[in-house]
Enzyme design. Structure first.
Site, PDB file in Angstrom:
ATOM      1  N   TYR A  78      75.045  16.958  95.271  1.00 23.50           N
ATOM      2  CA  TYR A  78      75.703  18.239  94.998  1.00 23.50           C
ATOM      3  C   TYR A  78      77.117  18.133  95.541  1.00 23.50           C
ATOM      4  O   TYR A  78      77.535  18.868  96.423  1.00 23.50           O
ATOM      5  CB  TYR A  78      74.967  19.396  95.670  1.00 23.50           C
ATOM      6  CG  TYR A  78      73.600  19.675  95.105  1.00 23.50           C
ATOM      7  CD1 TYR A  78      73.233  19.216  93.834  1.00 23.50           C
ATOM      8  CD2 TYR A  78      72.660  20.412  95.808  1.00 23.50           C
ATOM      9  CE1 TYR A  78      71.974  19.476  93.303  1.00 23.50           C
ATOM     10  CE2 TYR A  78      71.406  20.674  95.282  1.00 23.50           C
ATOM     11  CZ  TYR A  78      71.063  20.200  94.038  1.00 23.50           C
ATOM     12  OH  TYR A  78      69.824  20.475  93.524  1.00 23.50           O
TER      13      TYR A  78
HETATM   14  C1  LIG Z   1      72.499  21.033  85.800  1.00 22.62           C
HETATM   15  C2  LIG Z   1      72.271  20.071  86.921  1.00 22.62           C
HETATM   16  C3  LIG Z   1      70.992  19.921  87.442  1.00 22.62           C
HETATM   17  C4  LIG Z   1      70.750  19.027  88.494  1.00 22.62           C
HETATM   18  N1  LIG Z   1      69.474  18.891  88.966  1.00 22.62           N
HETATM   19  C5  LIG Z   1      69.214  17.987  89.955  1.00 22.62           C
HETATM   20  C6  LIG Z   1      67.891  17.770  90.433  1.00 22.62           C
HETATM   21  O1  LIG Z   1      66.926  18.375  89.965  1.00 22.62           O
HETATM   22  N2  LIG Z   1      67.700  16.856  91.409  1.00 22.62           N
HETATM   23  C7  LIG Z   1      68.738  16.154  91.965  1.00 22.62           C
HETATM   24  O2  LIG Z   1      68.498  15.329  92.848  1.00 22.62           O
HETATM   25  N3  LIG Z   1      70.003  16.348  91.520  1.00 22.62           N
HETATM   26  C8  LIG Z   1      70.267  17.226  90.536  1.00 22.62           C
HETATM   27  N4  LIG Z   1      71.551  17.385  90.086  1.00 22.62           N
HETATM   28  C9  LIG Z   1      72.633  16.587  90.693  1.00 22.62           C
HETATM   29  C10 LIG Z   1      72.664  15.194  90.099  1.00 22.62           C
HETATM   30  O3  LIG Z   1      71.655  14.394  90.674  1.00 22.62           O
HETATM   31  C11 LIG Z   1      74.020  14.516  90.353  1.00 22.62           C
HETATM   32  O4  LIG Z   1      75.040  15.265  89.741  1.00 22.62           O
HETATM   33  C12 LIG Z   1      74.038  13.079  89.824  1.00 22.62           C
HETATM   34  O5  LIG Z   1      75.124  12.402  90.390  1.00 22.62           O
HETATM   35  C13 LIG Z   1      74.095  13.038  88.326  1.00 22.62           C
HETATM   36  O6  LIG Z   1      74.087  11.747  87.810  1.00 22.62           O
HETATM   37  P1  LIG Z   1      74.772  11.504  86.373  1.00 22.62           P
HETATM   38  O7  LIG Z   1      74.641  10.092  86.017  1.00 22.62           O
HETATM   39  O8  LIG Z   1      74.249  12.534  85.411  1.00 22.62           O
HETATM   40  O9  LIG Z   1      76.267  11.923  86.703  1.00 22.62           O
HETATM   41  P2  LIG Z   1      77.699  11.225  86.525  1.00 22.62           P
HETATM   42  O10 LIG Z   1      78.633  12.398  86.546  1.00 22.62           O
HETATM   43  O11 LIG Z   1      77.746  10.335  85.364  1.00 22.62           O
HETATM   44  O12 LIG Z   1      77.865  10.380  87.852  1.00 22.62           O
HETATM   45  C14 LIG Z   1      77.829  10.918  89.150  1.00 22.62           C
HETATM   46  C15 LIG Z   1      78.578  10.004  90.122  1.00 22.62           C
HETATM   47  O13 LIG Z   1      78.019   8.684  90.100  1.00 22.62           O
HETATM   48  C16 LIG Z   1      78.963   7.745  89.587  1.00 22.62           C
HETATM   49  N5  LIG Z   1      78.236   6.923  88.629  1.00 22.62           N
HETATM   50  C17 LIG Z   1      77.787   7.280  87.404  1.00 22.62           C
HETATM   51  N6  LIG Z   1      77.146   6.274  86.828  1.00 22.62           N
HETATM   52  C18 LIG Z   1      77.183   5.246  87.692  1.00 22.62           C
HETATM   53  C19 LIG Z   1      76.693   3.924  87.637  1.00 22.62           C
HETATM   54  N7  LIG Z   1      76.037   3.478  86.570  1.00 22.62           N
HETATM   55  N8  LIG Z   1      76.913   3.115  88.694  1.00 22.62           N
HETATM   56  C20 LIG Z   1      77.584   3.562  89.783  1.00 22.62           C
HETATM   57  N9  LIG Z   1      78.083   4.804  89.879  1.00 22.62           N
HETATM   58  C21 LIG Z   1      77.871   5.649  88.842  1.00 22.62           C
HETATM   59  C22 LIG Z   1      80.046   8.572  88.934  1.00 22.62           C
HETATM   60  O14 LIG Z   1      81.278   7.886  88.906  1.00 22.62           O
HETATM   61  C23 LIG Z   1      80.052   9.808  89.784  1.00 22.62           C
HETATM   62  O15 LIG Z   1      80.760   9.564  90.981  1.00 22.62           O
HETATM   63  C24 LIG Z   1      71.818  18.279  89.043  1.00 22.62           C
HETATM   64  C25 LIG Z   1      73.094  18.422  88.490  1.00 22.62           C
HETATM   65  C26 LIG Z   1      73.334  19.312  87.456  1.00 22.62           C
HETATM   66  C27 LIG Z   1      74.718  19.472  86.901  1.00 22.62           C
END
Ligand SMILES: Cc1cc2nc3c(=O)[nH]c(=O)nc-3n(C[C@H](O)[C@H](O)[C@H](O)COP(=O)(O)OP(=O)(O)OC[C@H]3O[C@@H](n4cnc5c(N)ncnc54)[C@H](O)[C@@H]3O)c2cc1C
Ligand SMILES: *[C@@H]1O[C@H](CO)[C@@H](O)[C@H](O)[C@H]1NC(C)=O
Ligand SMILES: *[C@@H]1O[C@H](CO)[C@@H](O)[C@H](O)[C@H]1NC(C)=O
Length: 543
Positions: free
Chosen positions: A483
């Site tokens: 978060y």
């Molecule tokens: C609507 C919503 C619901 C959520 N619900 C939950 C939940 O139930 N449980 C929970 O634990 N969290 C939850 N989250 C938070 C979520 O776990 C984080 O936002 C997580 O970072 C999302 O991963 P992403 O790949 O979708 O995001 P991205 O925005 O793609 O990446 C997040 C971060 O990781 C980096 N990153 C992305 N891909 C990689 C990669 N392949 N290698 C290295 N770094 C990378 C990015 O540069 C960025 O800094 C929620 C978020 C939202 C918006």
């Protein structure tokens, strides 16, 4: 950032080359020419063909296509407004070697790189850089293969797959296997697991990051490494040390966990008036972390009604790994105050419970999970988190409710800990919020694009956070890195100020594990190639 390959010293040619390379990579050269240089460099560094028209997206080429790709998985509308910096171009690799080549070429061309898997970063860090210009975006959404191996209870999942797709593919192979990660089905497996990844089975099995067996990453030299090759220190760091600091996760190998054929869900909602003296909420605070590990009951707080009858509603939203008969017995014994009835309980498969908790309307076909889309329309939002270690007294609750009623679209979620979460040592992985935590609090405020005063909402949430100080963890005041919250401090181009800032947010997200993360970072990425507003700084920044 230094150039990776040093030029041979003192030759006229090398000075010319040096001059030329600086000339062509200066930020004033147009994005289009940067893209051409990048493409040429990629071609030299991979043997696998990539059709540029399907993998490269630039504003100058086709602005509508570029915006479409940029916006596709970006979750927070705050970071898509006109004034937000945009990447020079987007590259969507279709092969692992393209990711390797991208690292080599970004380094060579001194292009700042952001990487995106599912786009859920709360502060938009995966697709917006407010600290460096120009930057480019590598979008991993085309790398989303999932291979389930029921025989050895494992799966390889590429970074661009969503958790919803993963859950669907597991259930396709077996009705008694699952994986304990996030509640929201559109989360990208790549970023999600890097920060922890909790869901409705966390009390039974811990986090997604607690259930990782192996990983494939690309390091800051463009090398592809698995667990053995990266070593245990790096393997430790990537499971909870958050995204964008140590390397690019190409795929996770995860451990599948057993789930019963039938699980039970319920949601029981009470208004403030129906919970006289906050008796139900007080009991929840005392038992939520002590219930049987199979039971996860979170509380969602909303405001409902209008002027005359405005109130705060508390929704007890639960998943139980078992049938409703057993659940009723558990609830009668441990939490009778809620008054749960058999009629409130719905039995379903584990996969169906994913849709339920994710918020899809009942009877939505499960294959909606393959679309990788969130349940709800995108909004502008700002969120924060806290960890609670002693129950919040009624006097404290009163103030929270009063503040909630003053905000347009407030949301608060209390998420129970205990069970397996309390059994895993704080230093096992970088995620440190374990024994002693009763529950995690998430505060969210959101607003529509038409809202003329977004700052009002940010002010509101900061004020609520200040109000909560006496009721939550302190020294450090802990926060959940997934978060992400830039109010807790941010890195800048100035190394000294970055480390000062890191000393503020580092212990909040990672407690003592922050020091070890800095050590790992210093070894695997001393040049700080992977960086963003809250990336782990390397040690040399201390000097
Ligand atoms: C609507 C919503 C619901 C959520 N619900 C939950 C939940 O139930 N449980 C929970 O634990 N969290 C939850 N989250 C938070 C979520 O776990 C984080 O936002 C997580 O970072 C999302 O991963 P992403 O790949 O979708 O995001 P991205 O925005 O793609 O990446 C997040 C971060 O990781 C980096 N990153 C992305 N891909 C990689 C990669 N392949 N290698 C290295 N770094 C990378 C990015 O540069 C960025 O800094 C929620 C978020 C939202 C918006
Ligand atoms: C630009 O992209 C859109 C899709 O977003 C497509 O419909 C349109 O034909 C493209 N225009 C050009 C000139 O290629
Ligand atoms: C508030 O009143 C309206 C209209 O009288 C009613 O429809 C609504 O359900 C009430 N809301 C609550 C939360 O009691």
């Amino acid at each position: 950032m230094r150039i990776s390959k040093p030029f041979p010293a003192f030759s006229f040619l090398s000075i010319l080359a040096l001059y030329f390379s600086f000339y062509t990579i200066t930020p004033t050269s147009s994005a289009a020419s940067l893209q051409d240089q990048f493409i040429n460099c990629l071609k030299r560094n991979t043997n696998v063909y990539f059709p540029t028209e399907k993998t490269f997206f630039a504003p100058a080429k086709n602005i509508s296509m570029f915006s479409q790709v940029l916006e596709s998985t970006a979750q927070n509308l705050r970071f898509l407004t006109k004034t937000m910096p945009k990447p020079g171009f987007i590259f969507s690799p279709i092969h692992e070697s393209h990711v390797q080549a991208s690292i080599i070429c970004s380094k060579k061309l001194r292009l700042h790189l952001r990487v995106r898997s599912g786009g859920h970063d709360y502060e938009g860090l995966s697709y917006v850089s407010e600290i460096e210009k120009p930057f480019i975006l590598m979008d991993l959404s085309k790398l989303r293969q999932i291979d389930i191996n029921i025989k050895d209870n494992s799966a390889w999942v590429q970074a661009g797959a969503t958790v919803g797709e993963l859950y669907y593919r597991i259930a396709e192979k077996s009705k008694v296997h699952g994986f304990p990660a996030g509640l929201c089905s559109s989360l990208g497996i790549g970023g999600h697991i890097t920060g922890g990844a909790y869901g409705s089975m966390m009390r039974k099995y811990g986090l997604g990051a607690d259930n990782v067996l192996d990983a494939k990453i690309v390091d800051s030299n463009g090398k592809l490494l698995d667990r053995t090759a990266m070593g245990e220190d790096t393997f430790w760091a990537i499971r909870g040390g958050a995204g964008g600091s140590f390397g690019i996760i190409l795929a996770w190998k995860i451990k599948l966990v057993p789930v019963p054929k039938t699980v039970t869900v319920f949601t029981v909602t009470k208004t403030l008036e129906q919970d006289v003296g906050n008796k139900i909420l007080a009991k929840w605070q005392n038992v939520a972390d002590k219930l049987v590990d199979e039971l996860f009951i979170r509380v969602l707080f909303n405001v409902a009604g209008n002027n005359g009858n405005k109130t705060v509603t508390t929704s007890y939203n639960a998943m139980f790994l078992g049938g409703k008969g057993t659940l009723m017995k558990v609830m009668k014994k441990s939490f009778p105050e809620l008054g749960l009835t058999l009629k409130d309980c719905v039995e379903m498969s584990w996969l169906e419970s994913i849709l339920y908790i994710s918020g899809f309307p009942s009877r939505t076909p499960t294959n909606v999970l393959l679309q990788g889309k969130p349940t709800f329309p995108k909004i502008n939002f700002k969120a924060k988190s806290d960890f609670v270690k002693t129950p919040i007294p009624v006097s404290g609750l009163k103030g929270i409710f009063k503040k909630m009623m003053k905000e347009d679209i407030p949301l608060m979620i209390w998420n129970p800990y205990g069970g397996m979460m309390a059994k895993i040592p704080e230093s096992q992985i970088p995620f440190p919020h374990r024994k002693g935590v009763l529950f995690k609090v998430q505060y969210v405020t959101s607003w529509l694009d038409s809202d003329k005063r977004p700052s009002k909402h940010i002010k509101w949430i900061r004020d609520l956070y200040r109000y909560m100080t006496p009721y939550v963890s302190s020294n450090p005041r802990q926060a959940y890195v997934n978060y992400r919250d830039l109010d807790l401090g941010q890195n800048s181009k100035n190394a000294k100020s970055s480390i000062k800032q890191g000393q503020v947010w580092g212990p909040k997200y990672f407690k003592d594990n922050f020091n070890r993360l800095v050590n790992v970072k210093s070894k695997v990425d001393p040049e700080n190639f992977f960086r963003h507003e809250q990336s782990i700084p390397p040690m040399r920044h201390f000097l």
